[in-house]
Design an enzyme around this catalytic site. Structure first.
Site, PDB file in Angstrom:
ATOM      1  N   HIS A 104      11.025  -0.742  53.721  1.00 52.70           N
ATOM      2  CA  HIS A 104      10.746  -1.004  55.128  1.00 52.70           C
ATOM      3  C   HIS A 104       9.486  -0.223  55.518  1.00 52.70           C
ATOM      4  CE1 HIS A 104      11.447  -0.785  59.507  1.00 52.70           C
ATOM      5  NE2 HIS A 104      12.325  -1.752  59.357  1.00 52.70           N
ATOM      6  N   ASP A 181      15.937   6.300  52.470  1.00 52.60           N
ATOM      7  CA  ASP A 181      16.077   5.575  53.732  1.00 52.60           C
ATOM      8  C   ASP A 181      17.442   4.897  53.699  1.00 52.60           C
ATOM      9  OD1 ASP A 181      16.180   3.624  55.673  1.00 52.60           O
ATOM     10  OD2 ASP A 181      14.222   2.748  55.196  1.00 52.60           O
ATOM     11  N   GLN A 184      20.147   0.932  55.942  1.00 53.98           N
ATOM     12  CA  GLN A 184      21.065  -0.145  55.564  1.00 53.98           C
ATOM     13  C   GLN A 184      22.130   0.361  54.581  1.00 53.98           C
ATOM     14  OE1 GLN A 184      20.924  -3.004  57.090  1.00 53.98           O
ATOM     15  NE2 GLN A 184      18.919  -2.791  58.023  1.00 53.98           N
ATOM     16  N   LYS A 207      22.656   0.709  63.977  1.00 52.46           N
ATOM     17  CA  LYS A 207      22.996  -0.256  62.924  1.00 52.46           C
ATOM     18  C   LYS A 207      24.427  -0.080  62.428  1.00 52.46           C
ATOM     19  CE  LYS A 207      18.226  -0.570  61.272  1.00 52.46           C
ATOM     20  NZ  LYS A 207      17.718  -1.870  61.706  1.00 52.46           N
ATOM     21  N   CYS A 347       9.830  -6.311  58.746  1.00 53.90           N
ATOM     22  CA  CYS A 347       9.177  -5.005  58.544  1.00 53.90           C
ATOM     23  C   CYS A 347       9.105  -4.652  57.071  1.00 53.90           C
ATOM     24  CB  CYS A 347       9.883  -3.886  59.312  1.00 53.90           C
ATOM     25  SG  CYS A 347       9.932  -4.159  61.068  1.00 53.90           S
TER      26      CYS A 347
HETATM   27  N1  PLP Z   1      14.667   1.225  57.168  1.00 52.34           N
HETATM   28  C1  PLP Z   1      15.365   0.106  56.993  1.00 52.34           C
HETATM   29  C2  PLP Z   1      15.770  -0.313  55.597  1.00 52.34           C
HETATM   30  C3  PLP Z   1      15.715  -0.671  58.095  1.00 52.34           C
HETATM   31  O1  PLP Z   1      16.405  -1.798  57.925  1.00 52.34           O
HETATM   32  C4  PLP Z   1      15.334  -0.244  59.379  1.00 52.34           C
HETATM   33  C5  PLP Z   1      15.682  -1.064  60.557  1.00 52.34           C
HETATM   34  O2  PLP Z   1      14.962  -1.796  61.136  1.00 52.34           O
HETATM   35  C6  PLP Z   1      14.604   0.935  59.503  1.00 52.34           C
HETATM   36  C7  PLP Z   1      14.305   1.645  58.374  1.00 52.34           C
HETATM   37  C8  PLP Z   1      14.140   1.463  60.817  1.00 52.34           C
HETATM   38  O3  PLP Z   1      15.215   1.826  61.619  1.00 52.34           O
HETATM   39  P1  PLP Z   1      14.971   2.192  63.158  1.00 52.34           P
HETATM   40  O4  PLP Z   1      14.164   1.079  63.736  1.00 52.34           O
HETATM   41  O5  PLP Z   1      16.357   2.261  63.716  1.00 52.34           O
HETATM   42  O6  PLP Z   1      14.270   3.494  63.190  1.00 52.34           O
END
Ligand code: PLP
Length: 389
Positions: A104, A181, A184, A207, A347
């Site tokens: 991401h 990270d 998920q 999430k 993203c």
């Molecule tokens: N990393 C992953 C794998 C994600 O799916 C997301 C969600 O959009 C994020 C990071 C970023 O999370 P957030 O927007 O809650 O900071």
């Protein structure tokens, strides 16, 4: 619309159970005060709830000590904290940062920023046809210069569950730290940061049925203690002088300013809710829906499904494209049928580039979804087929 909503965009954010909404409103109705400051009863209650939520999070991820749990705005801020604080302190020119094509943007861009400022070099693990990290390439990519390996526990764009423990071991073998990270991961899999062996683990509350605007960074104590603060302000200092200051102990060193207390309280309520359902049961349910969704999608002509063929190697994320309709058209027509799925690059533009597509459709499941809802999505895709097919 007049059609009952089928919400299949849970990888983006989840819906909130009543228990979570009530915990937040009850906090505001009965316990609201600033934390760690007041010497009166209400502030003590607020502080107690806030710190109890931290303990709750520690149990969720198997963290040995709640003072290693730092509240952030979410995964993005947690990863920026690591890249900025650890990276600016410890990276120098020629050091290597190993990222993956699967990640991401929030686990890529912070490292790109710090690479520019330090002269560190970015390297990438590629992904195979099925969306798995090409671990054979790790032998060549992990060198004595590798200082950081940043990966995701589960890919939001592919649904791939990565062999994090193995990657962490290999990172450590060359003396690199491993940043995971878990945006998920934490909502869907049992997480034990000690067993996984990682150095940092980040996730977002929204999430996993919790509120937006709050998330967590877990970090290994020795590393957190060696890092400079990420932001300056109230709460994070020990002593302020005209020429400089000293820092509060963990976790407060990384929590400048009034924190999102209601968000922490809501997060704890969400974790209680999920724990009662059972984490193995949640994952089994998601995998059942993924398998069923893949089976039903395969009835359609010209369908391409992304991610591992083996459903046990994925979570509840099913990305797919239809040869005969662009993802944005698909999602727009599905919306008129009351079915909410995501279309876009999620993203994860490196994933899109890897597969030479500009976008994918993505259905993603959580605890409250059903097979009937998958059927509703397939019915809606038949409507799309009637228009474009
Ligand atoms: N990393 C992953 C794998 C994600 O799916 C997301 C969600 O959009 C994020 C990071 C970023 O999370 P957030 O927007 O809650 O900071």
């Amino acid at each position: 619309g007049d059609k009952p909503l089928v919400y299949l965009d849970n990888a983006a954010t989840t819906q909130k159970p009543r228990q979570v909404i009530e915990a937040i409103s009850s906090y505001y109705e009965q316990d609201n005060a600033n934390v760690h400051r007041g010497i009166y009863e209400l502030s003590r209650r607020s502080t107690r709830d806030f710190e109890a939520a931290r303990e709750r999070v520690a149990r969720w991820i198997g963290a040995p000590d709640a003072t290693e749990v730092i509240w952030t705005r979410g995964t993005t801020e947690a990863l920026n904290l690591v890249a900025s604080s650890w990276g600016m302190e410890f990276l120098k020119e020629g050091d290597e940062i190993l990222l993956t094509e699967q990640d991401h943007h929030s686990n890529l861009v912070p490292w790109q920023l710090v690479a520019r400022r330090t002269g560190a070099v970015l390297r990438y693990v590629s992904i195979d046809e099925e969306g798995r990290l090409e671990l054979e390439s790790l032998d060549a990519l992990l060198t004595a210069r590798t200082r950081v390996v940043a990966i995701s526990h589960v890919s939001n764009a592919l649904g791939t569950v990565n062999p994090v423990k193995e990657i962490v071991e290999r990172a450590h073998a060359v003396g690199a730290i491993a940043v995971v990270d878990g945006a998920q991961g934490a909502p869907h899999l049992t997480v034990d940061v000690v067993d996984q062996g990682c150095d940092f683990y980040a996730f977002s509350s929204h999430k996993l049925c919790g509120p937006t605007g709050v998330g967590v960074l877990w970090g290994r104590r020795e590393l957190l203690e060696a890092m400079p603060p990420y932001q300056g302000g109230g709460e994070m200092i020990l002593e302020v002088e005209k020429e400089g200051s000293t820092w509060a102990a963990l976790p407060h060193k990384f929590e400048a300013g009034t924190p999102n207390v209601a968000g922490a309280v809501g997060t704890a309520a969400a974790l209680d809710y999920l724990e009662a359902l059972g984490r193995d049961a949640i994952l089994a349910h998601e995998r059942d829906l993924s398998a069923y969704c893949i089976e039903r999608l395969s009835e359609l002509p010209g369908v391409r499904i992304f991610g591992p063929a083996e459903v046990m190697d994925r979570s509840g994320v099913v990305p797919f494209n239809l040869e005969w309709a662009h993802p944005h058209d698909v999602a727009t027509i599905l919306d008129t049928e009351g079915v909410a799925i995501r279309a876009g690059h999620h993203c994860a533009q490196l994933v899109m580039k890897r597969y030479c597509v500009s976008a994918t459709n993505r259905a993603s499941f959580y605890v409250y979804n059903t097979r009937d809802e998958v059927d509703r999505m397939i019915d809606a895709l038949r409507v799309v087929q009637g228009i474009f097919g």
